[in-house]
Write an enzyme that holds these catalytic residues in place. Structure first.
Site, mmCIF file in Angstrom:
data_model
loop_
_atom_site.group_PDB
_atom_site.id
_atom_site.type_symbol
_atom_site.label_atom_id
_atom_site.label_comp_id
_atom_site.label_asym_id
_atom_site.label_seq_id
_atom_site.Cartn_x
_atom_site.Cartn_y
_atom_site.Cartn_z
ATOM 1 N N ASP A 152 0.660 -2.219 -9.991
ATOM 2 C CA ASP A 152 0.270 -3.424 -10.726
ATOM 3 C C ASP A 152 0.535 -3.298 -12.225
ATOM 4 O O ASP A 152 1.162 -4.176 -12.812
ATOM 5 C CB ASP A 152 -1.193 -3.778 -10.434
ATOM 6 C CG ASP A 152 -1.396 -4.094 -8.963
ATOM 7 O OD1 ASP A 152 -0.396 -4.284 -8.255
ATOM 8 O OD2 ASP A 152 -2.550 -4.138 -8.520
ATOM 9 N N ASP A 178 2.239 2.370 -3.038
ATOM 10 C CA ASP A 178 2.262 3.015 -4.370
ATOM 11 C C ASP A 178 1.427 4.296 -4.394
ATOM 12 O O ASP A 178 1.878 5.332 -4.867
ATOM 13 C CB ASP A 178 1.886 2.041 -5.500
ATOM 14 C CG ASP A 178 0.555 1.330 -5.341
ATOM 15 O OD1 ASP A 178 -0.083 1.471 -4.283
ATOM 16 O OD2 ASP A 178 0.158 0.632 -6.302
ATOM 17 N N HIS A 233 0.826 -1.216 0.000
ATOM 18 C CA HIS A 233 0.000 0.000 0.000
ATOM 19 C C HIS A 233 0.858 1.265 0.000
ATOM 20 O O HIS A 233 0.443 2.298 0.511
ATOM 21 C CB HIS A 233 -0.984 -0.012 1.179
ATOM 22 C CG HIS A 233 -2.061 -1.058 1.018
ATOM 23 N ND1 HIS A 233 -3.248 -0.802 0.368
ATOM 24 C CD2 HIS A 233 -2.111 -2.363 1.375
ATOM 25 C CE1 HIS A 233 -3.988 -1.909 0.363
ATOM 26 N NE2 HIS A 233 -3.314 -2.876 0.963
ATOM 27 N N LEU A 282 -3.474 -11.339 -7.070
ATOM 28 C CA LEU A 282 -2.372 -11.605 -8.001
ATOM 29 C C LEU A 282 -2.449 -10.680 -9.214
ATOM 30 O O LEU A 282 -1.826 -10.918 -10.241
ATOM 31 C CB LEU A 282 -2.397 -13.080 -8.441
ATOM 32 C CG LEU A 282 -2.334 -14.075 -7.286
ATOM 33 C CD1 LEU A 282 -2.469 -15.509 -7.791
ATOM 34 C CD2 LEU A 282 -1.031 -13.914 -6.504
ATOM 35 N N SER A 301 -5.016 -9.846 -11.307
ATOM 36 C CA SER A 301 -5.701 -10.280 -12.530
ATOM 37 C C SER A 301 -6.219 -9.074 -13.302
ATOM 38 O O SER A 301 -6.250 -9.091 -14.538
ATOM 39 C CB SER A 301 -6.847 -11.235 -12.187
ATOM 40 O OG SER A 301 -7.715 -10.656 -11.243
HETATM 41 C C1 GLA Z 1 -3.782 -3.459 -4.973
HETATM 42 C C2 GLA Z 1 -3.640 -2.188 -5.791
HETATM 43 C C3 GLA Z 1 -2.181 -1.763 -5.885
HETATM 44 C C4 GLA Z 1 -1.525 -1.681 -4.506
HETATM 45 C C5 GLA Z 1 -1.804 -2.954 -3.715
HETATM 46 C C6 GLA Z 1 -1.346 -2.876 -2.276
HETATM 47 O O1 GLA Z 1 -3.177 -4.527 -5.616
HETATM 48 O O2 GLA Z 1 -4.145 -2.398 -7.094
HETATM 49 O O3 GLA Z 1 -2.097 -0.525 -6.564
HETATM 50 O O4 GLA Z 1 -1.986 -0.543 -3.827
HETATM 51 O O5 GLA Z 1 -3.187 -3.283 -3.696
HETATM 52 O O6 GLA Z 1 0.030 -2.741 -2.178
#
Ligand code: GLA
Length: 398
Positions: free
Chosen positions: A184, A49, A47, A137, A139
């Site tokens: 992601d 990003d 968390h 993961l 998706s």
């Molecule tokens: C999800 C969000 C990412 C990131 C993670 C937690 O996957 O899509 O942008 O914030 O949670 O690290």
């Protein structure tokens, strides 16, 4: 229908299965082009990003397979082997709002690409693959980046990972409405086999750090829990972090992003922040320090220290960020109790889905049995578990 984690089948089997399905769904005609887009796990930077900190994702060798055949008209036909229902529409008259169905993700990307002036050649498309959906993961980024990659190829645009990332982000944020960070799509678009991707999310600088996997394995264990609520819970965490930063800045804090606020400033502002925002902000600033320590451990080859960082991240996600569930905690506790397991944490946003486990190769059997037994004793079923190799970004099968 979820693809079973333990029976992935070879990629070749999956390709053959999808080719047959493509002909059933879209009818006879030219052989479709075939694309792969990976999923990811995030080792560290949980968390961070959307709080401007660094992240350390790794792409999986599992992902979304996209089969795509150009049409002579501007029709867009989207189908999937993973979810029921499909979309049949025209590129010149696309839906004006999302529908809450699976195809919102690729559709949002296509909407954005058309706004950018891309071509109007229609396509028959089939999505499949061996990545569980909604399991932490990624998706959704896999399907979004993969859609951008495949349609750029279809429309004769040069390969451009950053353009795919932008289209994928727009699709998820503006069309689907999840206020996700950049990790992601970066992980999906830019990963390299044998490497961890390091992204400084504040200025989007990235580099590839070698992951020496000779003696190491990474496993994923699936709780089977899927929470539709998770999107709302995720957006709530994003807004809590925004509020925490706003209040800290109102008190004179100069940092532009929450991850750069000094831990002492969070501690001394606890009265203004109140209990919930204090917990969220503590996770973010402590995770920032842990992620930098994990980077040093990785570069020094100190996998024990890296593992300890990963497990400490899970404790923080459970106690401070409050995004874990008992099934995830059970898997993490059982994993780290096995000698040879270096670290474990939930992967993705939380609220369900999978845990990742970093372990020494020799611990493979004891870990697999120990974790499944512990979960079965408590929840009455054996969780799916698999091992993966770090993978690369999207590609076309030739
Ligand atoms: C999800 C969000 C990412 C990131 C993670 C937690 O996957 O899509 O942008 O914030 O949670 O690290």
């Amino acid at each position: 229908m979820q693809p079973p984690l333990e029976a992935p089948g070879s990629e070749l089997d999956e390709l053959e299965r999808l080719e047959r399905r493509f002909a059933e769904v879209h009818g006879p005609g030219a052989t479709p082009r075939r694309f792969f887009s990976p999923g990811r796990v995030n080792l560290m930077g949980a968390h961070l990003d959307y709080n401007g900190g660094p992240v350390m994702p790794v792409a999986l060798d599992r992902g979304t397979i996209i089969m795509l055949r150009p049409r002579s008209d501007d029709r867009l036909e989207l189908a999937s082997t993973l979810e029921p229902g499909g979309l049949s529409t025209c590129l010149s008259d696309l839906p004006r709002a999302p529908s809450g169905r699976w195809y919102d993700y690729p559709l949002g990307v296509i909407v954005r690409m058309l706004r950018d002036g891309d071509s109007h050649v229609g396509a028959d498309v089939l999505f499949g693959g061996n990545l569980p959906i909604g399991a932490g993961l990624s998706s959704s980024a896999s399907i979004c980046v993969g859609t951008a990659f495949a349609f750029r190829a279809l429309w004769g645009r040069p390969d451009d990972p950053l353009a795919c990332i932008e289209a994928a982000l727009w699709g998820e944020r503006e069309w689907v409405g999840v206020q996700c960070g950049i990790m992601d799509p970066y992980a999906v678009a830019l990963s390299r086999p044998g490497h961890v991707l390091w992204v400084e999310c504040r200025d989007r600088a990235y580099e590839h750090l070698p992951l020496d996997g000779t003696d190491l394995l990474v496993s994923i264990v699936d709780t089977g829990i899927r929470r539709e609520l998770a999107k709302g819970d995720f957006n709530l965490r994003v807004s809590e972090c925004g509020q925490a930063l706003e209040r800290l800045r109102a008190q004179g804090e100069r940092a532009a992003v929450l991850s750069e606020v000094p831990p002492e400033a969070v501690a001394s502002a606890a009265g203004d922040l109140g209990p919930v925002l204090t917990l969220r902000a503590r996770h973010v600033v402590e995770e920032m320090a842990r992620t930098r320590a994990a980077r040093m451990a990785l570069l020094d080859g100190d996998v024990e220290a890296l593992g300890r960082c990963i497990s400490a991240t899970h404790a923080s996600l459970r106690d401070l960020y409050e995004v874990s569930v008992p099934e995830l905690d059970c898997l993490v506790d059982a994993a780290i109790a096995v000698p040879g397991v270096l670290g474990s944490r939930l992967t993705g946003a939380g609220f369900g889905g999978c845990v990742l486990v970093l372990l020494r190769a020799e611990a493979r059997e004891a870990f697999s049995e120990g974790v499944r037994d512990a979960f079965e004793r408590r929840f009455g079923r054996r969780p799916p578990l698999f091992f993966f190799q770090s993978g690369g970004g999207p590609r076309e099968y030739v």
